[in-house]
Design an enzyme around this catalytic site. Structure first.
Site, PDB file in Angstrom:
ATOM      1  N   VAL A   4       1.019  -1.316  -0.150  1.00  0.00           N
ATOM      2  CA  VAL A   4      -0.035  -0.046  -0.070  1.00  0.00           C
ATOM      3  C   VAL A   4       0.835   1.013   0.147  1.00  0.00           C
ATOM      4  O   VAL A   4       1.829   1.299   0.781  1.00  0.00           O
ATOM      5  CB  VAL A   4      -1.051  -0.109   1.145  1.00  0.00           C
ATOM      6  CG1 VAL A   4      -1.865   1.275   1.230  1.00  0.00           C
ATOM      7  CG2 VAL A   4      -1.842  -1.252   1.179  1.00  0.00           C
ATOM      8  N   LYS A  19      -3.153   0.300  -3.441  1.00  0.00           N
ATOM      9  CA  LYS A  19      -2.912  -0.972  -3.044  1.00  0.00           C
ATOM     10  C   LYS A  19      -2.685  -1.876  -4.419  1.00  0.00           C
ATOM     11  O   LYS A  19      -3.269  -1.784  -5.467  1.00  0.00           O
ATOM     12  CB  LYS A  19      -3.846  -1.801  -2.250  1.00  0.00           C
ATOM     13  CG  LYS A  19      -3.381  -3.129  -1.933  1.00  0.00           C
ATOM     14  CD  LYS A  19      -4.505  -3.787  -0.948  1.00  0.00           C
ATOM     15  CE  LYS A  19      -4.028  -4.859  -0.189  1.00  0.00           C
ATOM     16  NZ  LYS A  19      -5.006  -5.328   1.149  1.00  0.00           N
ATOM     17  N   ASP A 110     -11.299 -11.077   9.082  1.00  0.00           N
ATOM     18  CA  ASP A 110     -10.066 -10.710   9.713  1.00  0.00           C
ATOM     19  C   ASP A 110     -10.075  -9.292  10.384  1.00  0.00           C
ATOM     20  O   ASP A 110      -9.505  -8.446  10.238  1.00  0.00           O
ATOM     21  CB  ASP A 110      -8.911 -10.552   8.839  1.00  0.00           C
ATOM     22  CG  ASP A 110      -7.530 -10.635   9.230  1.00  0.00           C
ATOM     23  OD1 ASP A 110      -7.146 -11.208  10.555  1.00  0.00           O
ATOM     24  OD2 ASP A 110      -6.461 -10.249   8.822  1.00  0.00           O
TER      25      ASP A 110
END
Length: 163
Positions: A4, A19, A110
């Site tokens: 990134v 990204k 996540d």
């Protein structure tokens, strides 16, 4: 894996987070990268980092997204003690954003303080949908029984490979 960068988008002219896949990416990562694009593209919510542009530069896929400059919740937790009111406000905002994702058949998988970015006004933005599960996807993005995510933040179902 993904890299990134802080970058300037030319049209419209604005600073973004860019990204890209790294030079030595593997094909399964490329599938996750495209899955992340699909997940974030579906989600228009003030608590989720917004996708601006998708493209390819010299054979490397990229996407430009909202730049959130206040650091991560993980970083802020290391230097700041939140009052009960501050913590409740942040948690409520995160819950609303995750609820929006779930309403669009997306499970983050996540969610952790490192993937919660904060604006300069401490408003949370959920980021990194790289291992998100699209519940209505034609094909599975993860092999059955694969354990993915950050172990200390996994649900018991994820740890057993049932996510």
């Amino acid at each position: 894996m993904g890299l990134v960068y802080r970058a300037e988008q030319k049209n419209p002219k604005r600073v973004v987070a860019l990204k890209m896949v790294s030079d030595n990416f593997m094909i399964d990562y490329l599938l996750r990268f495209h899955g992340e694009i699909q997940a974030v593209a579906r989600l228009k919510h003030p608590g989720i980092v917004q996708l601006y542009e998708v493209g390819n530069y010299q054979g490397r896929p990229f996407f430009a997204m909202e730049l959130v400059e206040g650091g991560s919740l993980r970083g802020k937790m290391g230097v700041h003690t939140f009052s009960q009111e501050e913590a409740a406000t942040i948690i409520a905002a995160i819950a609303r954003a995750i609820g929006h994702a779930h309403a669009h058949n997306i499970v983050h998988r996540d969610l952790k303080p490192g993937n919660i970015l904060l604006t300069n006004e401490d408003e949370p933005r959920i980021s990194d949908f790289g291992i998100a599960k699209l519940l209505d996807a034609e094909e599975g993005q993860t092999q059955t029984g694969a354990v993915i995510g950050t172990p200390e933040y996994m649900s018991p179902e994820q740890a057993r490979g049932q996510s």
